[in-house]
Design an enzyme around this catalytic site. Structure first.
Site, PDB file in Angstrom:
ATOM      1  CD  GLU A 333     -13.411  30.519  22.951  1.00 40.99           C
ATOM      2  OE1 GLU A 333     -12.595  29.738  22.445  1.00 40.99           O
ATOM      3  OE2 GLU A 333     -14.622  30.249  23.060  1.00 40.99           O
ATOM      4  CB  THR A 475     -21.827  18.540  25.875  1.00 45.14           C
ATOM      5  OG1 THR A 475     -22.533  19.785  26.013  1.00 45.14           O
ATOM      6  CG2 THR A 475     -21.329  18.068  27.220  1.00 45.14           C
TER       7      THR A 475
END
Length: 768
Positions: A333, A475
């Site tokens: 990314e 998370t």
């Protein structure tokens, strides 16, 4: 050298016939059931001589497992007892080539038990099978059987992101226990990302002094958190000292779990650049972001030699702490807009003969790979590292579906499969209305179990490059360890069976039955596991002729007892018991639950059904919807069924760039007072609320007159997944209704897809 022998003195008790499948997860390769049981009593002794430190470590773990199962720690004494009446555990000499390095054989007989393996890892996994058999019975009884068992894949992994939310050391130990419990063997530790640097590097103390802390925005949605405005405001964060890391790696080693660190580069490093901005292209200081960042443009500069010196220094300290052959370097990314503008990056491209920024990233990765190889380590990274070319020695972790893994395997790379479709455990595992907030998607226990890591497109030789798979735990929406537990359990058990057991041995019914015992083990260990597999879903089928809806109830649980209501009340054991599909002919809310041993396993899932004046009527669309979001059949928009917050639930029609314009033929001139249409917003998926809805009426289907309109009043910048119902309240008389829902057109400024076509999602057209 004499190998270790462990003898468990036991008494043989009453005989019995047990089920045909051993109650073990993951399912063993081969099980032959026999009559009889073997009983461990208070007089049980363990006779053991450890010939080296590794075998002593195993004996200590065996003590812990036996104490956990029986409540007692057997006495360990010299091996003088005969085989009769005992359990013999030993290392093979010569080796059993069939079971490999992690397999074992277990023979439980009426008067003796044998556990054999080639290594202490195999003995360890065999002891876990003994522990499972003990815990599912009375804690002392072993049913007689012969087991031969070994794993299908060598890489059986579980990932944990501790950057988005820091997890204390105590939970990391527990996490490793869960990996070992499920006979998995890789802990992929995601230590670095934009939102926090979590590992101490002594040469660069600001990485943790600065990079491990961010402005405390824990009360806000992840994607709604703004950058800090004051340097002295409350901070959130934490990091692991090098002593912490050494202790964790050693703890994992004893449990045959390899800890693989991930040190992200060239992107996902804003925490590092907050500490050392000179390693970016601009040198600009930006604080550690407290929440979501997209696109990721603030990345390491590929044109500065200082960047590579810094990374080699960091990796040198990392390699001193970790025993793993593999070092994960991320590589995903990276938006390269800074590289495009950076004079040093452009000079690097010219000097190295690189044609574009993708090849510059390949240069970056290859350079790091050479450094790791020189130090006896291997590089592994996310599948973006394939872009621009890569040496075959690098290993690929395929997360963007199976295609990158297929390309990598065909090119000779080893591959770990970890696709978002089956292995992202930050996705919902049940209906979002009953689940804690998650990143998105929906990956149920059954979907995980049905995953096949080896794509059919690969030849036999190419398939050998698929070395395993792992689940990933990001998370953003998991602030603590108990939430992580909920997201991994029981899906981790399903993946463990995918990776351990033979492909042709998979049987969902048998697995779901064995999971009944696995849940009891989770209870014994105090694990905060999800019961989402017990959620009851209502599958509707429209009956156009009778304008009614036939409803089938189902759940992933084994042999469930389902109770339901159709009036919206909460079901109990006194409600209707579900035995077969039923029909409803008026609007209502169906709620259903599984009740087991008098216990409600989950809250009921509420599904609304609407019997209205347009149900099963013909609808003509002016613009086609996306084939990816077709909804369900001819009557998709008038079937009495509304969509959920999951845009891929099969009840939404999706339009990219276009408005929705639908003309409903009510069959005859009909009086009505309201027209309603459901619309969805999920800006992370580029789905935005429309600007307005317009309703027009006609008696001939040609000349339409406006009945009313309504504008959207909800902000299109709201990141929450949400649904609203657009309503035009006005009494009118018409045969044809033309409903126009106006697409926003383009993703708004400030959004990752700014300027790109926006998505519009609509569900049921309700006419009352």
């Amino acid at each position: 050298m004499q190998k270790a022998i462990i003898l468990f003195v036991v008494m043989t008790i009453s005989l019995g016939i047990f089920a045909q499948s051993a109650d073990i997860v993951p399912k063993p390769v081969s099980v032959v059931k026999k009559e009889g049981v073997f009983k461990i009593t208070d007089n049980t002794k363990v006779l053991f001589n450890a010939s080296d430190e590794t075998e002593k470590e195993f004996s200590d773990l065996a003590k812990d497992l036996l104490k956990s199962a029986t409540g007692n720690t057997p006495e360990f004494v010299a091996p003088t007892a005969p085989k009769e009446g005992n359990i013999l555990i030993q290392l093979n000499n010569p080796l059993d080539t069939k079971i490999g390095n992690e397999g074992y054989t277990l023979s439980i007989q009426n008067d003796r038990v044998f556990l054999n393996a080639n290594t202490t890892a195999g003995l360890f996994y065999g002891m876990h099978s003994i522990w499972q058999l003990l815990t599912v019975n009375d804690g002392t009884t072993l049913p007689c059987m012969d087991i031969t068992d070994y794993p299908r894949f060598g890489w059986r992994g579980l990932h944990l992101d501790v950057s988005r939310h820091f997890m204390p050391v105590e939970f990391i130990y527990k996490y490793i226990d869960y990996i070992a419990l499920n006979k998995m063997n890789v802990f992929h530790w995601h230590l670095v990302d934009d939102q926090g640097w979590r590992i101490e590097i002594k040469k660069y103390p600001k990485l943790t002094d600065v990079g491990a802390w961010r402005a405390d925005r824990e009360d806000l949605d992840w994607n709604s958190r703004k950058e800090p405005v004051k340097e002295n405001e409350p901070k959130y964060g934490g990091f692991y000292s090098q002593e912490d890391v050494k202790a964790i790696v050693e703890y994992a080693r004893k449990k045959h779990v390899t800890v693989i660190p991930e040190i992200e580069m060239p992107a996902h490093v804003m925490s590092a650049l907050a500490a050392y901005p000179e390693f970016s292209c601009t040198g600009e200081y930006k604080p550690v972001p407290p929440g979501g960042v997209w696109p990721i443009t603030h990345i390491f500069c590929a044109g500065k030699e200082e960047t590579f010196n810094f990374l080699e220094d960091v990796l040198t300290e990392v390699m001193e702490l970790f025993l793993s052959t593999y070092i994960h370097i991320g590589g995903d990314e990276a938006t390269k807009t800074e590289w495009e503008k950076c004079e040093l990056c452009q000079k690097r491209m010219t000097d190295e003969g690189l044609k574009d920024e993708h090849e510059l990233q390949a240069y970056f990765i290859k350079r790091i790979e050479k450094f790791l190889n020189k130090n006896g380590r291997q590089l592994i990274g996310w599948d973006e590292i394939l872009e621009g070319g890569l040496d075959p020695t690098a290993t690929i972790m395929s997360w963007r579906g199976s295609d990158p893994g297929i390309r990598a395997a065909k090119a000779g790379h080893d591959v770990v499969m970890s696709p978002t479709s089956h292995c992202y455990f930050d996705y919902y595992q049940g209906d979002p209305s009953l689940e804690p907030k998650a990143f998105g998607g929906n990956i149920t226990l059954k979907k995980v179990y049905n995953y096949e890591p080896v794509p059919a497109e690969l030849s036999i030789d190419e398939a050998k490059h698929i070395i395993g798979a792992q689940a990933n735990i990001w998370t953003e929406y998991m602030p603590n360890g108990r939430h992580v537990e909920y997201m991994i359990m029981p899906r981790m058990s399903a993946l463990s069976e995918v990776l351990w057991s033979p492909k042709d041995a998979k049987d969902w019914g048998d697995f779901s039955k064995r999971m009944e015992s696995q849940y009891k083990r989770f209870d014994k260990l105090g694990i905060n596991y999800a019961t989402s597999a017990f959620q009851v879903s209502a599958k509707p089928e429209l009956d156009p002729a009778n304008k009614s809806i036939k409803i089938e109830l189902s759940t992933e649980a084994y042999d469930p007892t389902i109770y339901y209501t159709t009036d919206g009340s909460k079901p109990t054991a006194n409600s209707k018991k579900y035995t077969q599909p039923f029909s409803i002919s008026k609007s209502g809310t169906v709620k259903a639950v599984v009740i087991q041993d008098g216990e409600l396993k989950t809250e009921p899932l509420a599904t609304d059904f609407f019997i209205h004046k347009a149900i099963a009527c013909k609808v003509d669309q002016k613009f086609p919807n996306s084939k990816s979001y077709e909804s369900t059949g001819e009557y998709a928009l008038v079937n009495g069924i509304k969509g959920t917050r999951n845009h891929a639930d099969g009840n939404w029609k999706g339009f990219v760039g276009n408005d929705f314009v639908g003309t409903v033929d009510l069959g005859k001139e009909t009086e009505f007072s309201a027209v309603k249409v459901g619309v969805l917003q999920n800006i992370g998926a580029w789905i935005f609320y429309p600007s307005q809805m317009i309703v027009e009426g006609s008696n001939d289907g040609k000349t339409f007159k406006k009945i009313g309109s309504v504008k959207n009043k909800v902000s299109i910048s709201d990141g929450e997944r949400q649904i609203q119902e657009l309503v035009v309240n006005k009494k009118a008389l018409a045969r044809y209704l033309r409903v126009t829902v106006k697409n926003l057109g383009e993703c708004p400024k400030g959004h990752a897809g700014a300027g790109e076509p926006a998505w519009l999602f609509v569900d049921e057209i309700i006419v009352e």
